[in-house]
Write an enzyme that holds these catalytic residues in place. Structure first.
Site, mmCIF file in Angstrom:
data_model
loop_
_atom_site.group_PDB
_atom_site.id
_atom_site.type_symbol
_atom_site.label_atom_id
_atom_site.label_comp_id
_atom_site.label_asym_id
_atom_site.label_seq_id
_atom_site.Cartn_x
_atom_site.Cartn_y
_atom_site.Cartn_z
ATOM 1 N N ASP A 13 -2.795 7.740 1.729
ATOM 2 C CA ASP A 13 -3.549 6.613 2.264
ATOM 3 C C ASP A 13 -2.964 6.251 3.631
ATOM 4 O O ASP A 13 -1.845 6.656 3.975
ATOM 5 C CB ASP A 13 -3.440 5.441 1.284
ATOM 6 N N ASP A 15 -3.640 2.649 5.934
ATOM 7 C CA ASP A 15 -3.225 1.258 6.121
ATOM 8 C C ASP A 15 -2.407 0.757 4.943
ATOM 9 O O ASP A 15 -2.847 0.810 3.791
ATOM 10 C CB ASP A 15 -4.446 0.355 6.317
ATOM 11 N N ASP A 214 -1.113 2.405 -1.694
ATOM 12 C CA ASP A 214 -0.524 1.076 -1.910
ATOM 13 C C ASP A 214 -1.418 0.090 -2.634
ATOM 14 O O ASP A 214 -0.955 -0.986 -3.023
ATOM 15 C CB ASP A 214 -0.114 0.455 -0.572
#
Length: 271
Positions: A13, A15, A214
């Site tokens: 991922d 951001d 996240d």
């Protein structure tokens, strides 16, 4: 156990994971990116961002030419050497950005849901929302198979909105900062499985996979990985997996690219 020497794919991922949520800094991860590149380990970026944004970031990170997963799995950018694959250079899942926009405009007009899409504003406004430059913000508007929006209504109305989208074959997904609408058939997990199968077909051996993310929207991706790093999120709930066997899943103590580096250190440096 696994090692950096064996056939390996790393899915990440952006951001809040490889990139800092606010500054977009990635330097803490730079040493590992260099090491993986030297070992010919593909680092496959996965994000809600557009393909145009991610191609720019690929170049910045030294990952150009590799496949990537854009728009939460609705778009797969193929590797440069995969020119013989049908659909090159991109495979798009489900209905188009324009068709989704028409659905959203109809719901907003007839059922009075309150939201603002990236199509409703200019690049200067998006730059203000995101902290990106105007040129980078312009790339965020080049959606091909999803719509990004800010929700401005109640939680009750959100539940109704989600149900209506589901009835229409669409899904409503929360990202690090914004919400995303895309075809119900699309997903980071499906896109990752397709890429894994392609590498297996080309090499004759299934690669070992490591995924890093996240947030809750990364959970489907991490579920299909052999090993997973759940990077500590900033002011939001992290992802939860069905099986968090410590031998295969690591939750970091650090956030963003510091956590990304921690995850790689955990799975490789100790081995």
């Amino acid at each position: 156990m696994f090692s950096i020497q064996q056939p390996l794919l790393v899915f990440s991922d952006l951001d809040g994971t490889l990139l800092d949520s606010h500054s977009y800094d990635w330097q803490p991860a730079a040493p590992w990116l260099s090491r993986l590149r030297e070992a010919n380990v593909p680092v496959i970026l996965c994000s809600s961002k557009t393909s145009a944004e991610m191609l720019y970031l690929q170049k910045t990170l030294g990952l150009q030419g590799l496949p990537l997963i854009a728009e939460n799995g609705a778009v797969i950018q193929l590797a440069e050497q995969w020119q013989d694959i049908d659909g090159f250079p991109r495979i798009i899942s489900g209905i188009s950005h324009g068709e989704i926009s028409q659905v959203l405009n109809t719901l907003r007009e007839k059922e009075h849901f309150k939201f603002t899409t990236f199509d409703d504003v200019d690049d200067a406004t998006i730059a203000e929302w995101t902290g990106l430059s105007r040129s980078q913000a312009a790339l965020t508007q080049l959606h091909e198979a999803s719509v990004t929006l800010i929700w401005r209504d109640s939680d009750e109305r959100m539940a109704q909105f989600t149900a209506r989208l589901n009835e229409l074959g669409l899904q409503f997904m929360q990202g690090a900062r914004f919400w995303h609408v895309l075809d119900a058939s699309a997903g980071k997990d499906q896109a990752a499985n397709w890429i894994i199968a392609t590498y297996q077909q080309l090499s004759g051996k299934r690669p070992t996979t490591l995924g890093l993310g996240d947030g809750p929207n990364d959970a489907p991706l991490l579920e299909v990985m052999d090993y997973a790093v759940i990077v500590k999120g900033l002011n939001r709930e992290g992802g939860h997996l069905h099986d968090e066997d410590p031998a295969h899943v690591w939750r970091t103590q650090r956030e963003g690219p510091e956590g990304w580096r921690e995850g790689l250190d955990h799975f490789f440096s100790a081995r």
